[in-house]
Design an enzyme around this catalytic site. Structure first.
Site, mmCIF file in Angstrom:
data_model
loop_
_atom_site.group_PDB
_atom_site.id
_atom_site.type_symbol
_atom_site.label_atom_id
_atom_site.label_comp_id
_atom_site.label_asym_id
_atom_site.label_seq_id
_atom_site.Cartn_x
_atom_site.Cartn_y
_atom_site.Cartn_z
ATOM 1 N N ASN A 178 0.840 -1.205 0.000
ATOM 2 C CA ASN A 178 0.000 0.000 0.000
ATOM 3 C C ASN A 178 0.874 1.254 0.000
ATOM 4 O O ASN A 178 0.975 1.979 0.983
ATOM 5 C CB ASN A 178 -0.945 -0.027 1.200
ATOM 6 C CG ASN A 178 -2.036 1.007 1.088
ATOM 7 O OD1 ASN A 178 -1.982 1.908 0.262
ATOM 8 N ND2 ASN A 178 -3.039 0.872 1.939
ATOM 9 N N TYR B 173 1.885 8.181 5.524
ATOM 10 C CA TYR B 173 2.411 8.081 6.886
ATOM 11 C C TYR B 173 3.796 8.710 6.997
ATOM 12 O O TYR B 173 4.118 9.343 8.002
ATOM 13 C CB TYR B 173 2.446 6.621 7.352
ATOM 14 C CG TYR B 173 1.078 5.981 7.430
ATOM 15 C CD1 TYR B 173 -0.016 6.677 7.952
ATOM 16 C CD2 TYR B 173 0.866 4.690 6.979
ATOM 17 C CE1 TYR B 173 -1.267 6.096 8.022
ATOM 18 C CE2 TYR B 173 -0.378 4.092 7.051
ATOM 19 C CZ TYR B 173 -1.440 4.802 7.574
ATOM 20 O OH TYR B 173 -2.682 4.228 7.649
#
Length: 166
Positions: A129, A136
């Site tokens: 992903n 993040y």
């Protein structure tokens, strides 16, 4: 500014269980794990809003429409001697991505962690992903590449529990 979207975040309540179940299903579909979702609304109601809640949920809305969620719970770090906050699921519906809701949900969780004197805020992300990993990293997160997740479930969990009973 014209056209600005209104973002809001609120704690989920028991009336949100059908929405939470739907968001979990949408997340699982995105993660190619739809076959793994067996949780029912009754399961979620009991575990999230019963006598001993196992986790908490924040609902993110864009212009008053449910657009995403974050499900989290506490852990404990023996090294720090403090609780931690663990993000189990973060999901923003595709139509609402790019509005900043994911960042706002993560910031809300960071504030909760600090308010509750947590020593860390952690989560896992699937290694394929890339959009999530990049997101993040932009938030300042560090990958814990030396650690791997281990899991027992189903028959293996039952077999271990039955082994060497006293």
């Amino acid at each position: 500014m014209a056209g600005a979207r209104v973002l809001s975040i609120r704690p989920a309540g028991a009336d949100d269980v059908p929405l939470i179940r739907q968001l979990i299903a949408e997340l699982a579909e995105y993660e190619k794990l739809a076959h793994a979702v067996v949780a029912t609304e009754a399961d979620l109601r009991a575990q999230l809003f019963g006598a001993h809640p196992a986790a908490e949920v924040l609902i993110g809305e864009v212009d008053g429409t449910p657009a995403g969620f974050a499900l989290f719970f506490h852990t404990f770090s023996t090294f720090l001697g403090k609780r931690g906050l663990y993000l189990e699921d973060l999901f923003v519906r595709p139509a609402f991505r790019g509005a900043g809701l994911g960042r706002h949900l993560m910031a809300a969780l960071a504030r909760i962690a600090l308010q509750r004197d947590c020593g860390r805020f952690e989560w896992s992300v699937l290694d394929w992903n890339r959009p999530a990993i990049d997101f993040y990293r932009r938030l300042g997160a560090t990958g814990m590449d030396a650690w791997t997740v281990q899991r027992l479930e189903g028959a293996a969990l039952r077999a271990l529990a039955a082994r060497d009973e006293l």
